[in-house]
Write an enzyme that holds these catalytic residues in place. Structure first.
Site, mmCIF file in Angstrom:
data_model
loop_
_atom_site.group_PDB
_atom_site.id
_atom_site.type_symbol
_atom_site.label_atom_id
_atom_site.label_comp_id
_atom_site.label_asym_id
_atom_site.label_seq_id
_atom_site.Cartn_x
_atom_site.Cartn_y
_atom_site.Cartn_z
ATOM 1 N N ASN A 81 37.838 40.469 47.082
ATOM 2 C CA ASN A 81 39.099 40.344 47.819
ATOM 3 C C ASN A 81 39.655 38.964 47.492
ATOM 4 O OD1 ASN A 81 41.178 39.973 49.635
ATOM 5 N ND2 ASN A 81 40.091 40.901 51.357
ATOM 6 N N THR A 82 40.671 38.925 46.624
ATOM 7 C CA THR A 82 41.175 37.626 46.168
ATOM 8 C C THR A 82 41.982 36.899 47.228
ATOM 9 O OG1 THR A 82 43.101 38.718 45.205
ATOM 10 C CG2 THR A 82 41.203 38.366 43.765
ATOM 11 N N CYS A 83 42.448 37.611 48.243
ATOM 12 C CA CYS A 83 43.203 36.933 49.311
ATOM 13 C C CYS A 83 42.272 36.091 50.166
ATOM 14 C CB CYS A 83 43.934 37.967 50.157
ATOM 15 S SG CYS A 83 45.264 38.822 49.273
ATOM 16 N N ASP A 84 41.194 36.713 50.644
ATOM 17 C CA ASP A 84 40.212 35.987 51.459
ATOM 18 C C ASP A 84 39.116 35.362 50.609
ATOM 19 O OD1 ASP A 84 41.573 36.706 53.749
ATOM 20 O OD2 ASP A 84 40.443 38.576 53.970
#
Length: 718
Positions: free
Chosen positions: A684-687
């Site tokens: 998950n590149t956002c988190d």
């Protein structure tokens, strides 16, 4: 003069005594400066032989007689007119006329007819004001043979109020004009004093400069036959060189450098490549300052406050050079912890200007992976695009469908990373991968592409945390406005022109030099270097440097102006120019590459409960992951004969970035574990969450990790 009569100016005091004004003249300025006048009205009185005696300053007011009213005052007309014998002696004393006006019988009738109304409002409107207003109209009417009309009481009151308002406004305008005159006089006096002081200071500084120049010329020593050569470059583009011995005094070099008619009292000698700068007030030998080999120094004249500051802070000439307080602070450019910490503080200030709560559709970027630059160009040139609002990146697959990722930071980071790669490989840059210079494209200049290029770099650095580690030192110096070093011919990409300059530089005799100049005459004429006289072998270096400098810098002035203008987006260029030595490492080639230990330190594992079966398998998988990173760093994860997995690709899979951002990640990157049948990693590149699959052997784990990361087409999905 009034005919054969003369006049004089006077005023009336509070007791209605007439005071003659003794003025040097009758200009408005003379009247304004008269202290006796104050705020009184000015009256004009005709001089005559039968004039009665007039009052003076300290004359007491006339006593009240039994036949007079408490409000009775002497009439001005009795004293201001040369002949007032026609005025009836029984005239009421509470009626007055304005100075210089002729009393008429009709005016007496008007006063008698309105006396009853006047007495009713005596506290609001005085008879003097009302009579002064209408007596002139009465006189004019009688002169025309007309019967003057008796104004009503309401008309008299209205006219008197208008007259009073006019007088008040005139008083205010007079005071304002007087204040303005005084302020102008004060400003002129202050300017005069300031100009005198600056002229005296400039004259004193010029005398000191000339004395310093004479002292340098008197101390000049002959050039030694052997030794190393030091070349000096001046701000006007001129150059000269001379041999020096390492044991010679630094002042010998300063005397030779400052032997110029335009030299300042104190000046700097700087060598940007070594990060050093020397003041002309410093002492010691050349060897003590590490001058033992040929080099080029830049001469910088100083003026005004800079000279005064160094004069007051200069060290004792008898002291050792190590005691110079500023030497360790000037020109030191390194990647120490303090430098990086200051860069992080600067980027944090710039990032805080972005309003993360104000999201707008005008900042949406529909990104196509096969045309990242075009996607950014369409978005950043949109009329409503606001760089101070967050980006909304939506990646599109080949079918023009959204990939499904919600931009909470990860898509923006990956987009900026891909865009910075694309910018680095654009035709507007030339040179090695990690040392790029601007390339000249006249069509791009006409379209403003260089400004857009700088704007993209600013947005990628501040929004996505992606630093452009591909600037050549010369390009960064031009962006900051610093003096650049001598040109190394390897910086010139054009092979033909580089070979021509190399041939000139390698010439051994004057004849060979002239032949090489003849071969390169077409190129040199376009660069304005053909007319440089080459009489000695030393002159050939001047020709080479002038031509190379103009090729790399001068002809790119228009493109550089656009590029710097684009870097001004979000205030980046101002921050660079104010803190060049702290931000430099973000733009030049990265000296410390990404290591396995960096990723181990960044990602924190989240294990299951202690004592559970999942925890034991997770600890084993995490140990394999650490080994996997070490193998990737060693180049052991080979996909095919020409391709190996890199740590940058591992980090990009997990976070969307190929290097750790200067400001770090918004959230702490973590590692989770997959206990299902899935064999490939997820992220998950956002988190910034990396999910590792649990396998039974290290070979199985490493193979699925390697193939999964390389074959990923979406955010962290293999």
């Amino acid at each position: 003069m009034l005919g054969d009569r003369t006049f004089e100016l006077c005023r009336m005091d509070a007791h209605h005594n007439i005071i003659i004004l003794n003025l040097p003249g009758i200009t408005p300025r003379d009247i304004k400066e008269c202290l006796e006048l104050n705020r009184s009205a000015v009256y004009v009185r005709i001089k005559g032989e039968d004039q009665p005696t007039f009052s003076v300053h300290n004359q007491a007011p006339s006593p009240v007689t039994p036949n007079s009213s408490p409000f009775t005052r002497p009439r001005l007309s009795d004293s201001l007119l040369p002949d007032n014998s026609h005025v009836p002696p029984t005239e009421e004393r509470h009626v007055y006329l304005s100075p210089g006006r002729i009393p008429l019988s009709t005016a007496q009738q008007i006063r008698n007819s309105s006396s009853r109304l006047s007495s009713q409002v005596h506290n609001d409107v005085s008879c003097e004001d009302s009579d002064c207003v209408f007596v002139e109209e009465t006189r004019l009417a009688e002169a025309r043979g007309q019967n003057p009309e008796v104004p009503s009481f309401e008309q008299r009151v209205e006219t008197v109020e208008q007259t009073r308002t006019l007088r008040r406004s005139q008083d205010i305008e007079y005071l304002e004009a007087l204040n303005r005159d005084q302020q102008r006089d004060q400003e002129r006096e202050a300017q005069r004093l300031s100009l005198e002081c600056s002229e005296e200071a400039a004259q004193l500084m010029e005398e000191r400069r000339l004395n310093a120049l004479l002292e340098r010329r008197s101390r000049l020593c002959p050039e030694p036959l052997d030794g190393f050569r030091i070349q000096l470059k001046y701000c006007d583009g001129s150059m000269k060189s001379r041999r020096f011995l390492p044991t010679q005094s630094l002042q010998n070099l300063m005397d030779y450098a400052g032997n110029d008619d335009s030299a300042s009292e104190i000046f700097w000698l700087s060598m940007p490549s070594a990060g050093t700068r020397l003041s002309s007030t410093m002492t010691g030998t050349l060897e003590e300052h590490n001058f033992t080999t040929p080099c080029t120094l830049f001469v910088q004249w100083l003026e005004g406050e800079e000279v005064e500051q160094i004069r007051f802070n200069s060290p004792n000439p008898e002291s050792n050079i190590d005691e110079w307080p500023e030497e360790d602070l000037i020109g030191q450019i390194d990647s120490s912890v303090n430098t990086k910490q200051r860069a992080i503080e600067i980027l944090t200030e710039l990032t805080n200007k972005i309003n993360l709560e104000d999201r707008h559709t005008s900042n949406m970027i529909n990104a196509c992976r096969d045309d990242i630059y075009g996607s950014a160009q369409r978005a950043f040139t949109r009329r409503l695009f606001d760089p101070y609002k967050p980006l909304g990146v939506v990646f599109m697959d080949l079918g023009n469908n959204a990939e499904g990722a919600v931009d909470d930071g990860g898509p923006t980071r990956e987009f900026c990373c891909l865009l910075m790669k694309d910018i680095q490989n654009r035709c507007l840059f030339e040179g090695p991968d990690h040392s790029k210079l601007l390339a000249l494209d006249s069509h791009a200049i006409s379209k403003g592409d260089y400004k857009l290029l700088g704007k993209m770099i600013s947005i990628c650095l501040i929004h996505g945390g992606v630093a452009p580690h591909f600037f050549a030192p010369r390009l960064f110096s031009l962006v900051v406005g610093e003096a650049t070093e001598d040109v190394d011919l390897t910086e010139i990409v054009d092979e033909v022109f580089r070979s021509q300059l190399q041939k000139i530089q390698d010439a051994i005799t004057i004849e060979e030099t002239r032949e090489a100049l003849e071969e390169a005459s077409n190129s040199l004429s376009l660069l304005g270097s053909l007319n440089i006289q080459c009489r000695t072998l030393e002159d050939r270096e001047i020709v080479v440097q002038c031509a190379a400098k103009f090729y790399l810098e001068g002809r790119l002035n228009a493109a550089m102006e656009q590029f710097v203008d684009g870097l001004g987006c979000l205030g980046l260029h101002a921050a660079i120019k104010a803190n060049p030595k702290h931000i430099r490492y973000l733009f030049l080639a990265k000296e410390d590459p990404l290591t396995a230990q960096d990723l181990i330190d960044v990602f924190s594992p989240h294990f299951a409960e202690e004592g559970s079966n999942h925890r034991r398998s997770e600890i084993r998988t995490y140990a394999w992951f650490r080994d996997f990173l070490l193998d990737v760093e060693g180049g052991e994860m080979q996909v095919d004969q020409s391709k190996c997995l890199t740590l940058q690709e591992v980090l990009a899979f997990a976070s969307g970035l190929e290097e750790l951002p200067p400001l770090g990640f918004k959230n702490q990157p973590i590692i989770e574990f997959i206990h299902t049948d899935r064999k490939f990693p997820e992220a998950n590149t956002c988190d910034v969450v990396l999910r590792l699959p649990v396998h039974r052997s290290y070979e199985e784990f490493s193979n699925h990790m390697c193939s999964g990361i390389l074959q990923a087409t979406e955010f962290g999905m293999a």
